[in-house]
Design a protein around this motif. Structure first.
Motif, PDB file in Angstrom:
ATOM      1  N   UNK A  57       0.813  -1.219   0.000  1.00  0.00           N
ATOM      2  CA  UNK A  57       0.000   0.000   0.000  1.00  0.00           C
ATOM      3  C   UNK A  57       0.842   1.262   0.000  1.00  0.00           C
ATOM      4  N   UNK A  58       2.024   1.230   0.597  1.00  0.00           N
ATOM      5  CA  UNK A  58       2.830   2.444   0.663  1.00  0.00           C
ATOM      6  C   UNK A  58       3.334   2.839  -0.713  1.00  0.00           C
ATOM      7  N   UNK A  59       3.830   1.890  -1.481  1.00  0.00           N
ATOM      8  CA  UNK A  59       4.336   2.214  -2.820  1.00  0.00           C
ATOM      9  C   UNK A  59       3.253   2.817  -3.684  1.00  0.00           C
ATOM     10  N   UNK A  60       2.083   2.213  -3.662  1.00  0.00           N
ATOM     11  CA  UNK A  60       0.977   2.707  -4.483  1.00  0.00           C
ATOM     12  C   UNK A  60       0.608   4.130  -4.068  1.00  0.00           C
ATOM     13  N   UNK A  61       0.493   4.377  -2.770  1.00  0.00           N
ATOM     14  CA  UNK A  61       0.143   5.715  -2.304  1.00  0.00           C
ATOM     15  C   UNK A  61       1.202   6.744  -2.694  1.00  0.00           C
ATOM     16  N   UNK A  62       2.459   6.378  -2.581  1.00  0.00           N
ATOM     17  CA  UNK A  62       3.546   7.291  -2.949  1.00  0.00           C
ATOM     18  C   UNK A  62       3.507   7.585  -4.443  1.00  0.00           C
ATOM     19  N   UNK A  63       3.341   6.553  -5.258  1.00  0.00           N
ATOM     20  CA  UNK A  63       3.288   6.762  -6.709  1.00  0.00           C
ATOM     21  C   UNK A  63       2.111   7.659  -7.079  1.00  0.00           C
ATOM     22  N   UNK A  64       0.974   7.435  -6.468  1.00  0.00           N
ATOM     23  CA  UNK A  64      -0.208   8.260  -6.760  1.00  0.00           C
ATOM     24  C   UNK A  64       0.040   9.713  -6.357  1.00  0.00           C
TER      25      UNK A  64
ATOM     26  N   UNK B 127       2.951  11.255  -6.002  1.00  0.00           N
ATOM     27  CA  UNK B 127       3.962  11.844  -6.875  1.00  0.00           C
ATOM     28  C   UNK B 127       3.442  12.027  -8.300  1.00  0.00           C
ATOM     29  N   UNK B 128       2.392  11.313  -8.646  1.00  0.00           N
ATOM     30  CA  UNK B 128       1.758  11.507  -9.946  1.00  0.00           C
ATOM     31  C   UNK B 128       1.058  12.850 -10.034  1.00  0.00           C
ATOM     32  N   UNK B 129       0.748  13.439  -8.882  1.00  0.00           N
ATOM     33  CA  UNK B 129       0.103  14.748  -8.852  1.00  0.00           C
ATOM     34  C   UNK B 129       1.116  15.878  -9.003  1.00  0.00           C
TER      35      UNK B 129
ATOM     36  N   UNK C 263      13.185   4.471  -5.914  1.00  0.00           N
ATOM     37  CA  UNK C 263      14.301   5.122  -6.615  1.00  0.00           C
ATOM     38  C   UNK C 263      15.183   4.056  -7.265  1.00  0.00           C
ATOM     39  N   UNK C 264      15.511   3.014  -6.526  1.00  0.00           N
ATOM     40  CA  UNK C 264      16.348   1.923  -7.051  1.00  0.00           C
ATOM     41  C   UNK C 264      15.730   1.278  -8.285  1.00  0.00           C
ATOM     42  N   UNK C 265      14.403   1.133  -8.273  1.00  0.00           N
ATOM     43  CA  UNK C 265      13.707   0.491  -9.381  1.00  0.00           C
ATOM     44  C   UNK C 265      13.439   1.447 -10.549  1.00  0.00           C
ATOM     45  N   UNK C 266      13.858   2.692 -10.403  1.00  0.00           N
ATOM     46  CA  UNK C 266      13.738   3.638 -11.507  1.00  0.00           C
ATOM     47  C   UNK C 266      12.374   4.279 -11.652  1.00  0.00           C
ATOM     48  N   UNK C 267      11.518   4.148 -10.642  1.00  0.00           N
ATOM     49  CA  UNK C 267      10.176   4.723 -10.720  1.00  0.00           C
ATOM     50  C   UNK C 267      10.113   6.143 -10.163  1.00  0.00           C
ATOM     51  N   UNK C 268      11.027   6.456  -9.251  1.00  0.00           N
ATOM     52  CA  UNK C 268      11.049   7.757  -8.592  1.00  0.00           C
ATOM     53  C   UNK C 268      12.455   8.336  -8.701  1.00  0.00           C
TER      54      UNK C 268
ATOM     55  N   UNK D 212      15.229  17.814   0.029  1.00  0.00           N
ATOM     56  CA  UNK D 212      15.183  16.677  -0.893  1.00  0.00           C
ATOM     57  C   UNK D 212      13.787  16.620  -1.486  1.00  0.00           C
ATOM     58  N   UNK D 213      13.718  16.478  -2.807  1.00  0.00           N
ATOM     59  CA  UNK D 213      12.436  16.359  -3.494  1.00  0.00           C
ATOM     60  C   UNK D 213      12.373  15.045  -4.250  1.00  0.00           C
ATOM     61  N   UNK D 214      11.155  14.541  -4.364  1.00  0.00           N
ATOM     62  CA  UNK D 214      10.906  13.291  -5.066  1.00  0.00           C
ATOM     63  C   UNK D 214       9.879  13.545  -6.160  1.00  0.00           C
ATOM     64  N   UNK D 215      10.116  12.927  -7.303  1.00  0.00           N
ATOM     65  CA  UNK D 215       9.168  13.008  -8.409  1.00  0.00           C
ATOM     66  C   UNK D 215       9.199  11.702  -9.185  1.00  0.00           C
ATOM     67  N   UNK D 216       8.109  11.430  -9.901  1.00  0.00           N
ATOM     68  CA  UNK D 216       8.069  10.233 -10.723  1.00  0.00           C
ATOM     69  C   UNK D 216       8.980  10.404 -11.928  1.00  0.00           C
ATOM     70  N   UNK D 217       9.628   9.335 -12.311  1.00  0.00           N
ATOM     71  CA  UNK D 217      10.383   9.309 -13.556  1.00  0.00           C
ATOM     72  C   UNK D 217       9.400   9.030 -14.697  1.00  0.00           C
ATOM     73  N   UNK D 218       9.901   9.048 -15.913  1.00  0.00           N
ATOM     74  CA  UNK D 218       9.040   8.682 -17.049  1.00  0.00           C
ATOM     75  C   UNK D 218       8.516   7.259 -16.869  1.00  0.00           C
TER      76      UNK D 218
END
Length: 147
Positions: A45-52, A54-56, A84-89, A101-107
């Motif tokens: 659940x944490x990954x999904x919430x973070x991705x959502x 950061x999608x905003x 970050x390791x998996x290339x998603x953020x 420190x800022x986080x954003x989604x990668x392509x």
């Protein structure tokens, strides 16, 4: 994924349609399965919430921590490191005082938004159906426990 899934190519490259085939296909236990790899990344659940989130827009660590109810700083740190390791953020550190420190989604991470949006829509559409099915399934057990 196996040939038991809809429209997966089999020998000769011909697509298979229909969800059920009487062809046993073992799922590799050694981790060489793309679906298992992806689910390991995004199924919590944490990954999904973070991705959502950061999608905003881009978020700072503290913003993410305040926005995700129930997540500890340690869990947020570990989850962000994995993403970050998996290339998603992408993580960007700024040499300021205090450090920022800022986080954003990668392509690549942005490509995950469509499937997550579809899953969210499916869940909202079928939530009542699932609850009803659970009640129906559990009713005989509840009846037996009372009687």
């Amino acid at each position: 994924m196996s040939v038991t899934h809809t429209r997966v190519p089999v020998e000769g490259g011909a697509p298979v349609s229909g969800p059920y085939l009487n062809v046993p296909v073992p799922v590799p236990a050694d981790g060489d399965c793309p679906i298992r790899e992806v689910l390991d990344i995004v199924a919590d659940k944490w990954s999904v919430l973070i991705v959502v989130l950061l999608g905003q827009r881009t978020h700072r660590f503290s913003e993410l921590h305040r926005s995700i109810e129930g997540i500890s700083q340690r869990m947020l740190t570990l989850t962000l490191r994995t993403l970050v390791r998996d290339g998603l953020v992408a993580r960007t550190a700024y040499a300021t005082v205090p450090p920022r420190v800022e986080y954003e989604l990668t392509e690549l991470g942005r490509t995950l938004l469509d499937p997550l949006t579809a899953l969210d829509a499916w869940a909202r559409e079928h939530r009542d159906d699932i609850v009803a099915a659970r009640r129906q399934h559990d009713a005989p057990e509840a009846e037996a426990a009372r009687g």
